[in-house]
Design a protein around this motif. Structure first.
Motif, mmCIF file in Angstrom:
data_model
loop_
_atom_site.group_PDB
_atom_site.id
_atom_site.type_symbol
_atom_site.label_atom_id
_atom_site.label_comp_id
_atom_site.label_asym_id
_atom_site.label_seq_id
_atom_site.Cartn_x
_atom_site.Cartn_y
_atom_site.Cartn_z
ATOM 1 N N ASP A 1 0.930 -1.113 -0.041
ATOM 2 C CA ASP A 1 -0.103 0.094 0.138
ATOM 3 C C ASP A 1 0.865 1.387 -0.107
ATOM 4 O OD1 ASP A 1 -2.078 -1.484 -0.093
ATOM 5 O OD2 ASP A 1 -3.117 -0.458 1.746
ATOM 6 N N GLY A 2 2.100 1.191 0.424
ATOM 7 C CA GLY A 2 3.070 2.396 0.798
ATOM 8 C C GLY A 2 3.478 2.822 -0.743
ATOM 9 N N GLU A 3 3.941 4.098 -0.638
ATOM 10 C CA GLU A 3 4.730 4.499 -1.780
ATOM 11 C C GLU A 3 6.213 4.783 -1.212
ATOM 12 O OE1 GLU A 3 5.236 8.593 -4.270
ATOM 13 O OE2 GLU A 3 3.214 8.224 -3.512
ATOM 14 N N ALA A 4 7.205 4.370 -1.763
ATOM 15 C CA ALA A 4 8.437 4.594 -1.138
ATOM 16 C C ALA A 4 9.045 5.945 -1.483
ATOM 17 C CB ALA A 4 9.446 3.544 -1.907
ATOM 18 N N LEU A 5 9.638 6.658 -0.281
ATOM 19 C CA LEU A 5 10.082 7.875 -0.188
ATOM 20 C C LEU A 5 11.296 8.011 -0.891
ATOM 21 C CD1 LEU A 5 9.196 9.557 3.369
ATOM 22 C CD2 LEU A 5 7.765 9.514 1.217
ATOM 23 N N ALA A 6 11.625 9.229 -1.509
ATOM 24 C CA ALA A 6 12.771 9.123 -2.179
ATOM 25 C C ALA A 6 14.081 9.256 -1.251
ATOM 26 C CB ALA A 6 12.722 10.459 -3.019
ATOM 27 N N ASP A 7 15.243 9.041 -1.780
ATOM 28 C CA ASP A 7 16.351 9.016 -0.944
ATOM 29 C C ASP A 7 16.743 10.168 -0.259
ATOM 30 O OD1 ASP A 7 16.774 6.226 -1.441
ATOM 31 O OD2 ASP A 7 18.257 6.552 -2.796
ATOM 32 N N ASP A 8 16.351 11.561 -0.951
ATOM 33 C CA ASP A 8 16.629 12.595 -0.188
ATOM 34 C C ASP A 8 15.691 13.187 0.514
ATOM 35 O OD1 ASP A 8 15.254 13.220 -2.351
ATOM 36 O OD2 ASP A 8 16.423 14.635 -3.494
ATOM 37 N N ASP A 9 14.793 12.552 0.841
ATOM 38 C CA ASP A 9 13.562 13.155 1.793
ATOM 39 C C ASP A 9 14.008 13.027 3.181
ATOM 40 O OD1 ASP A 9 11.123 13.299 2.701
ATOM 41 O OD2 ASP A 9 9.999 12.866 0.775
ATOM 42 N N LEU A 10 13.755 14.245 3.766
ATOM 43 C CA LEU A 10 14.101 13.962 5.273
ATOM 44 C C LEU A 10 13.280 13.923 6.432
ATOM 45 C CD1 LEU A 10 17.059 17.077 4.775
ATOM 46 C CD2 LEU A 10 17.119 14.537 4.621
ATOM 47 N N HIS A 11 12.123 13.507 5.946
ATOM 48 C CA HIS A 11 10.987 13.505 6.886
ATOM 49 C C HIS A 11 11.367 12.346 7.896
ATOM 50 C CE1 HIS A 11 7.923 15.279 4.012
ATOM 51 N NE2 HIS A 11 7.419 15.499 5.160
ATOM 52 N N GLY A 12 10.814 12.639 9.094
ATOM 53 C CA GLY A 12 10.828 11.759 10.101
ATOM 54 C C GLY A 12 9.444 10.905 10.159
ATOM 55 N N SER A 13 9.660 9.908 10.666
ATOM 56 C CA SER A 13 8.567 8.725 10.486
ATOM 57 C C SER A 13 7.585 8.879 11.463
ATOM 58 C CB SER A 13 9.118 7.423 10.404
ATOM 59 O OG SER A 13 10.085 7.019 9.610
ATOM 60 N N ASP A 14 6.051 8.503 11.336
ATOM 61 C CA ASP A 14 5.239 8.315 12.257
ATOM 62 C C ASP A 14 5.441 6.997 13.137
ATOM 63 O OD1 ASP A 14 4.100 10.993 11.769
ATOM 64 O OD2 ASP A 14 3.302 10.229 9.742
ATOM 65 N N VAL A 15 5.706 5.880 12.373
ATOM 66 C CA VAL A 15 5.741 4.486 12.917
ATOM 67 C C VAL A 15 6.922 4.066 12.202
ATOM 68 C CG1 VAL A 15 4.579 2.521 12.907
ATOM 69 C CG2 VAL A 15 3.348 4.364 13.154
ATOM 70 N N ILE A 16 7.666 3.251 13.005
ATOM 71 C CA ILE A 16 9.000 2.512 12.788
ATOM 72 C C ILE A 16 8.612 0.996 12.959
ATOM 73 C CG2 ILE A 16 11.349 2.299 13.016
ATOM 74 C CD1 ILE A 16 11.387 5.182 13.890
ATOM 75 N N LEU A 17 8.655 0.370 12.023
ATOM 76 C CA LEU A 17 8.521 -1.281 12.098
ATOM 77 C C LEU A 17 9.878 -1.728 12.244
ATOM 78 C CD1 LEU A 17 5.892 -2.367 9.441
ATOM 79 C CD2 LEU A 17 5.634 -1.701 11.753
ATOM 80 N N PRO A 18 9.942 -2.736 13.124
ATOM 81 C CA PRO A 18 11.328 -3.660 13.215
ATOM 82 C C PRO A 18 11.816 -4.091 12.006
ATOM 83 C CG PRO A 18 9.619 -4.494 14.769
ATOM 84 C CD PRO A 18 9.156 -3.440 13.859
ATOM 85 N N PRO A 19 13.225 -4.314 11.459
ATOM 86 C CA PRO A 19 13.471 -5.001 10.359
ATOM 87 C C PRO A 19 12.721 -6.347 9.968
ATOM 88 C CG PRO A 19 15.293 -4.674 12.194
ATOM 89 C CD PRO A 19 13.975 -4.542 12.728
ATOM 90 N N PRO A 20 12.695 -6.342 8.620
ATOM 91 C CA PRO A 20 11.855 -7.506 8.055
ATOM 92 C C PRO A 20 12.470 -8.958 8.570
ATOM 93 C CG PRO A 20 12.581 -6.099 6.290
ATOM 94 C CD PRO A 20 13.121 -5.403 7.749
ATOM 95 N N ASP A 21 13.488 -9.114 8.875
ATOM 96 C CA ASP A 21 14.248 -10.385 9.269
ATOM 97 C C ASP A 21 14.315 -10.449 10.753
ATOM 98 O OD1 ASP A 21 16.377 -8.236 9.660
ATOM 99 O OD2 ASP A 21 17.713 -9.294 8.727
ATOM 100 N N THR A 22 13.387 -9.828 11.409
ATOM 101 C CA THR A 22 13.559 -9.687 12.847
ATOM 102 C C THR A 22 13.077 -11.198 13.337
ATOM 103 O OG1 THR A 22 12.884 -7.478 13.123
ATOM 104 C CG2 THR A 22 12.273 -8.909 14.960
ATOM 105 N N THR A 23 13.933 -11.855 14.366
ATOM 106 C CA THR A 23 13.470 -13.228 14.560
ATOM 107 C C THR A 23 12.691 -13.104 15.899
ATOM 108 O OG1 THR A 23 15.543 -13.295 16.192
ATOM 109 C CG2 THR A 23 15.776 -13.785 14.031
ATOM 110 N N PHE A 24 11.974 -14.167 16.200
ATOM 111 C CA PHE A 24 11.054 -14.539 17.361
ATOM 112 C C PHE A 24 11.760 -14.046 18.501
ATOM 113 C CE2 PHE A 24 9.125 -16.913 20.477
ATOM 114 C CZ PHE A 24 7.666 -16.679 20.260
ATOM 115 N N ALA A 25 12.989 -14.495 18.658
ATOM 116 C CA ALA A 25 13.966 -14.264 20.024
ATOM 117 C C ALA A 25 14.280 -12.695 19.989
ATOM 118 C CB ALA A 25 15.317 -14.800 19.919
#
Lengths: 248, 92
Positions: free
Chosen positions: B54-78
């Motif tokens: 659903d999301g549209e990737a932001l450009a590399d030079d975009d300096l916005h802060g995020s409203d929400v930050i998800l953990p890395p996709p390879d986050t393990t259960f531990a």
């Protein structure tokens, strides 16, 4: 938003504001933040170099092991042809060990390849952000007028600070994984040093009895084959070669 | 709403997705609490997929802060487990 995302957001934001709170003057904040970004970019470059080094090391080990597999296979055949089944077994055991190690190295090299690519991508992203920040920082400084500039500073600095924290996390994860592979590479090197995959005719300080026996057998069979050649040329069938007597 | 997937990048998401994302997040946390590794992996993968789809990737030079930050996709259960005690994913 609580939970995983909430916790993650809180941790990153706390880290970024801690980074930015060190300077009080807006111009100083900008410069401090910019300097940190440049430092981070250097770290990313160093991280990429480390991953490349680890990858090369594993690749080199793969090549060595491949050569050993071929060599040990040949030696097993030689030993068997010479009627020494025990030595042939030893050579085949080492060959299997080398093959097992080889199979475990391949996916690790592939993983390092992936990490290298994503770190290069991260470096590119961070560089674009730093460039944008540098431009923005000069504009803000030029138009500096109290409160308004403060707000813009914190927007730009927070955005790029968050990116820095994130690239830092990506690097940390890549380095952690690389550490495991380095340990793996070191373990394979240890085995190699201990002679686990060695060419069993090569005599070094660590050569064991089996190495010596096989070296002797190989050279003995070399002598034997030369002798039989000579015998064939001379057309005479003398007694068994006397060289066997000199053995321990 | 700007969402960052840690170690990947930032996306601009319709605000309407916030509720769904929150629901999945709460589910993932409950799965971690219950020690259900499979369920956690499943829900967390859905969160990442939702943002990427659903999301549209932001450009590399975009300096916005995020409203929400998800953990890395390879986050393990531990790692997810450690998030609720100790230092979390980014220790100081």
């Amino acid at each position: 938003m609580a939970g995983l995302a909430g916790r993650m957001s809180t941790v990153v934001k706390a880290k970024v504001s801690k980074l930015l709170d060190r300077a009080e003057d807006p111009a100083e904040t900008l410069e401090y933040s910019y300097q940190k970004q440049i430092e981070m970019l250097q770290n990313v470059k160093k991280g990429i170099a480390d991953v490349v080094t680890s990858k090369k090391r594993l690749q080199l080990q793969s090549q060595k092991l491949e050569q050993q597999v071929v060599k040990l296979d040949t030696q097993a055949r030689q030993a068997l042809a010479a009627g020494n089944e025990e030595l042939a077994r030893t050579a085949l055991e080492r060959k299997q060990l080398a093959q097992t190690e080889l199979q475990s190295l391949d996916p690790q090299v592939a993983e390092l390849e992936g990490q290298q690519a994503s770190m290069i991508e991260n470096e590119k992203k961070l560089r674009s952000k730093i460039d944008a920040f540098r431009t923005k920082k000069e504009v803000i400084k030029a138009q500096y007028s109290a409160a308004e500039a403060q707000v813009r500073i914190s927007e730009a600095a927070t955005g790029v600070g968050e990116e820095m924290a994130d690239v830092g996390l990506a690097m940390q994860r890549a380095v952690d994984k690389t550490e495991n592979m380095r340990a793996r590479a070191a373990a394979v090197e240890e085995l190699e040093k201990a002679g686990a995959f060695e060419d069993i005719t090569q005599l070094g300080s660590g050569a064991d009895d089996i190495d010596r026996q096989l070296a002797e057998l190989t050279s003995a069979s070399g002598v034997d084959s030369e002798l039989s050649k000579m015998k064939a040329e001379l057309g005479s069938g003398g007694p068994q070669p006397a060289i066997e007597e000199g053995k321990a | 709403m700007i969402v960052r997937i840690s170690t990947v990048g930032q996306y601009r998401l319709p605000d309407a997705d916030a509720a769904r994302l929150n629901e999945l997040d709460n589910g993932a946390v409950a799965a971690v609490d219950a020690g259900d590794e499979q369920r956690f992996a499943d829900l967390f993968a859905q969160m990442i997929a939702l943002v990427e789809a659903d999301g549209e990737a932001l450009a590399d030079d975009d300096l916005h802060g995020s409203d929400v930050i998800l953990p890395p996709p390879d986050t393990t259960f531990a790692e997810a487990r450690a998030e609720f005690s100790g230092d979390g994913l980014i220790p100081d």
